[in-house]
Write a protein that holds these residues in place. Structure first.
Motif, PDB file in Angstrom:
ATOM      1  N   GLU A 258       0.958  -1.201   0.049  1.00 45.02           N
ATOM      2  CA  GLU A 258       0.059   0.068   0.065  1.00 45.02           C
ATOM      3  C   GLU A 258       0.933   1.295   0.122  1.00 45.02           C
ATOM      4  O   GLU A 258       2.033   1.254   0.481  1.00 45.02           O
ATOM      5  CB  GLU A 258      -1.010   0.082   1.176  1.00 45.02           C
ATOM      6  N   VAL A 259       0.190   2.282  -0.472  1.00 45.32           N
ATOM      7  CA  VAL A 259       0.930   3.377  -0.814  1.00 45.32           C
ATOM      8  C   VAL A 259       1.030   4.138   0.650  1.00 45.32           C
ATOM      9  O   VAL A 259       0.241   3.950   1.567  1.00 45.32           O
ATOM     10  CB  VAL A 259       0.156   4.489  -1.564  1.00 45.32           C
ATOM     11  N   LYS A 260       2.373   4.544   1.317  1.00 49.67           N
ATOM     12  CA  LYS A 260       2.800   5.297   2.436  1.00 49.67           C
ATOM     13  C   LYS A 260       3.293   6.489   2.327  1.00 49.67           C
ATOM     14  O   LYS A 260       4.323   6.322   2.087  1.00 49.67           O
ATOM     15  CB  LYS A 260       3.219   4.186   3.309  1.00 49.67           C
ATOM     16  N   THR A 261       2.621   7.614   2.767  1.00 53.41           N
ATOM     17  CA  THR A 261       3.061   8.905   2.511  1.00 53.41           C
ATOM     18  C   THR A 261       2.499   9.740   3.859  1.00 53.41           C
ATOM     19  O   THR A 261       1.801   8.957   4.656  1.00 53.41           O
ATOM     20  CB  THR A 261       2.766   9.669   1.374  1.00 53.41           C
ATOM     21  N   LYS A 262       3.118  10.923   4.194  1.00 50.04           N
ATOM     22  CA  LYS A 262       2.777  11.684   5.160  1.00 50.04           C
ATOM     23  C   LYS A 262       1.478  12.814   4.781  1.00 50.04           C
ATOM     24  O   LYS A 262       1.767  13.746   4.901  1.00 50.04           O
ATOM     25  CB  LYS A 262       3.842  12.435   5.783  1.00 50.04           C
ATOM     26  N   ASN A 263       0.296  12.176   4.662  1.00 52.11           N
ATOM     27  CA  ASN A 263      -0.604  12.895   4.192  1.00 52.11           C
ATOM     28  C   ASN A 263      -1.779  12.837   5.193  1.00 52.11           C
ATOM     29  O   ASN A 263      -2.927  12.963   4.795  1.00 52.11           O
ATOM     30  CB  ASN A 263      -1.366  12.600   2.826  1.00 52.11           C
ATOM     31  N   LYS A 264      -1.485  12.737   6.485  1.00 54.68           N
ATOM     32  CA  LYS A 264      -2.453  12.568   7.614  1.00 54.68           C
ATOM     33  C   LYS A 264      -3.492  13.867   7.391  1.00 54.68           C
ATOM     34  O   LYS A 264      -4.746  13.845   7.838  1.00 54.68           O
ATOM     35  CB  LYS A 264      -1.705  12.458   8.669  1.00 54.68           C
ATOM     36  N   LYS A 265      -2.887  15.088   7.482  1.00 55.35           N
ATOM     37  CA  LYS A 265      -3.388  16.455   7.627  1.00 55.35           C
ATOM     38  C   LYS A 265      -4.323  16.448   6.464  1.00 55.35           C
ATOM     39  O   LYS A 265      -5.466  16.788   6.819  1.00 55.35           O
ATOM     40  CB  LYS A 265      -2.668  17.536   7.690  1.00 55.35           C
ATOM     41  N   ILE A 266      -4.136  16.125   5.369  1.00 59.08           N
ATOM     42  CA  ILE A 266      -4.880  16.103   4.017  1.00 59.08           C
ATOM     43  C   ILE A 266      -6.251  15.078   4.364  1.00 59.08           C
ATOM     44  O   ILE A 266      -7.412  15.517   4.061  1.00 59.08           O
ATOM     45  CB  ILE A 266      -4.087  15.872   2.876  1.00 59.08           C
TER      46      ILE A 266
END
Length: 271
Positions: free
Chosen positions: A215-223
């Protein structure tokens, strides 16, 4: 092999020994007036099962663009270890030709954000980036960087043969997901539309990534948190679809699923 129609100097429509129609590439095979037999050793590569629409379209596309497109798909097959539909070479060549024409005529379109496409398709974006380098090298045209995202989405939308032809269970899951979206939002989705095609492609890749634990894992928690607040109904619809498909995507994957469902639903509601 019998040539029945010349498309370009090095591209012809042929009939093979079994009576099958085939588009053949080979140096100089399109110089003579058809019909005539061409020695098989002069044929460099062949394409079967080509949509007749694309055969008629080929004569309008510069041969150089077709050759570049062919190299791009060869690169995609090698690096993604897949097998792309033969028609993709010709639709991509048409897209490249149109993109160059837009640039020359100073026509600007709103193109997808390359960062978003990189997050959604981290491997596939390499195809678009390679394509821009090859177009600059072979055609002496420097397309905008955003075109890498457009080319990537074009390739993803038309898809891998292996994904579509062997993924019966995934097809059923995607259809079930589509029905859930329709029922939840009280609308009818156009299954022939571009947005649905993009949604289907995304779902194939999503299901594949979940199955292979990539799975895609990036730092987009806020979005993600912002989207949940802005589109609670779409978020609830996405969660309902995931439960029905018995999948549990992470927040990053869920973020992109929300975007696709929202785009699909809003476009259908406007029609």
């Amino acid at each position: 092999m019998k040539v029945v129609k010349n498309i370009h100097n090095n591209i012809s429509l042929c009939i093979d020994s079994k009576g099958n129609e085939v588009v053949a590439f080979g140096k100089g095979i399109g110089f003579m007036k058809p019909p005539y037999e061409v020695p098989i050793q002069k044929v460099e590569r062949t394409f079967y099962n080509i949509n007749p629409i694309y055969i008629d379209m080929l004569s309008q596309i510069p041969e150089e663009a077709i050759n570049v497109s062919s190299q791009i798909i060869d690169y995609a097959n090698k690096n993604l270890k897949g097998s792309f539909n033969e028609n993709l070479i010709f639709t991509l060549a048409d897209h490249i030709t149109f993109s160059i024409k837009r640039l020359q005529e100073n026509i600007h379109l709103d193109l997808p954000l390359i960062h978003e496409v990189k997050h959604m398709y981290p491997k596939e974006i390499q195809i678009g980036e390679y394509a821009l380098k090859l177009i600059k090298e072979k055609l002496n045209v420097e397309l905008p960087k955003q075109e890498a995202a457009v080319i990537t989405l074009h390739v993803v939308d038309y898809g891998l043969k292996s994904c579509i032809s062997t993924g019966e269970s995934n097809q059923e899951k995607i259809e079930r997901c589509t029905q859930i979206i329709e029922e939840y939002n009280g609308l009818k989705i156009d299954r022939e539309g571009f947005n649905y095609s993009r949604f289907v492609s995304h779902m194939y890749y999503l299901l594949d990534r979940i199955a292979n634990n990539t799975e895609v894992k990036t730092k987009n928690k806020k979005i993600f948190d912002q989207l949940v607040k802005e589109y609670p109904k779409t978020y609830d619809c996405a969660k309902k679809a995931c439960r029905a498909l018995e999948i549990n995507p992470n927040d990053e994957e869920l973020l992109y699923l929300i975007l696709h469902i929202n785009r699909l639903s809003s476009r259908e509601e406007k029609q």
